[in-house]
Design a protein around this motif. Sequence first.
Motif, mmCIF file in Angstrom:
data_model
loop_
_atom_site.group_PDB
_atom_site.id
_atom_site.type_symbol
_atom_site.label_atom_id
_atom_site.label_comp_id
_atom_site.label_asym_id
_atom_site.label_seq_id
_atom_site.Cartn_x
_atom_site.Cartn_y
_atom_site.Cartn_z
ATOM 1 N N ARG A 199 39.003 31.430 36.743
ATOM 2 C CA ARG A 199 40.852 31.808 36.413
ATOM 3 C C ARG A 199 40.853 31.684 34.685
ATOM 4 O O ARG A 199 41.571 32.404 34.029
ATOM 5 C CB ARG A 199 41.248 30.236 36.774
ATOM 6 C CG ARG A 199 43.182 30.438 36.801
ATOM 7 C CD ARG A 199 44.180 29.137 37.364
ATOM 8 N NE ARG A 199 43.241 28.271 36.581
ATOM 9 C CZ ARG A 199 43.599 27.274 35.339
ATOM 10 N NH1 ARG A 199 44.181 28.320 34.567
ATOM 11 N NH2 ARG A 199 43.067 26.407 35.335
ATOM 12 N N ASP A 242 42.096 34.512 32.212
ATOM 13 C CA ASP A 242 43.141 33.757 30.646
ATOM 14 C C ASP A 242 43.149 34.643 29.326
ATOM 15 O O ASP A 242 43.355 34.741 28.655
ATOM 16 C CB ASP A 242 44.082 32.816 31.598
ATOM 17 C CG ASP A 242 44.781 33.126 32.940
ATOM 18 O OD1 ASP A 242 44.598 33.565 33.200
ATOM 19 O OD2 ASP A 242 44.853 31.378 32.722
ATOM 20 N N PRO A 291 40.664 39.778 39.596
ATOM 21 C CA PRO A 291 39.805 38.143 39.876
ATOM 22 C C PRO A 291 38.725 38.890 41.126
ATOM 23 O O PRO A 291 39.525 39.562 42.145
ATOM 24 C CB PRO A 291 40.977 37.697 40.253
ATOM 25 C CG PRO A 291 42.042 38.285 41.011
ATOM 26 C CD PRO A 291 42.093 40.013 40.062
#
Length: 266
Positions: free
Chosen positions: A184, A188, A232
């Motif tokens: 994650r 980002d 993802p």
Amino acid sequence: MSKHYLSIEGVFKTFTRGNLSSQVLSDVNLGVERGEYISIIGHSGCGKSTVLNIVAGLIDPTEGCVILDGKEVRGPGPERSLVFQNHSLLPWLTVWENVEIAVNKVFGRSMSRAEREDWIRHNLKMVHMEHAMYKRPGEISGGMKQRVGIARALAMQPKVLLLDEPFGALDALTRAHLQDEVMRIQNDLQNTVIMITHDVDEAVLLSDRIVMMTNGPSATIGEVLKIDLPRPRERIELADDPRYNQYRQAVLRFLYEKQRNVAASA
């Protein structure tokens, strides 16, 4: 001028003690692009940590060089932050203070105190550790300690994040949770990551490419496998993805053949 963001060029490493010399690495060459997630995998003694330590600037190559963003790596620097398998937190400092010490070192002259405090809080929040910022390492779990180590490394805003088996000492559930967190964060921030691992599934799940090392001594890069899986990534869905299993089998096959070669020559 290297065409890659990070370039390992013709690296050899020989360790010498007295009259004894041992060549650990032989002609290692690798180009890494900005924002790429690279895993290095291989059997024990294949020089994975030596490669990482050379990129970190903790040891010098015997021959060759490392170029990062157009500049040769000479010694450690905040543009390359390293997270060890052992969290390496200072036990007498709180979670907040362990991150603060790195932030003050890197940004003490360029950020106001209020800006530094906001930045520390931001990075602890990113790894979901803001609730424990005033606790000491002895008061939190192993997985939490690793989160703080990752927050401290990210707070330095490195050009390259170096991970030396960062999940190796954790239980399976904590490891899976932290792997998801790292995916994650990397999604980002789009930061460049080089990770050492012994875990084939971890390498396939996290990586854009897997660098497979031959056995030592005089180890080098045997194969580089590109992982063409969309992001993802969800580990449950990937378990039934034929491409995931093909990549996994390719890495296992490489490692098995290297191990078989060692057994045959013994």
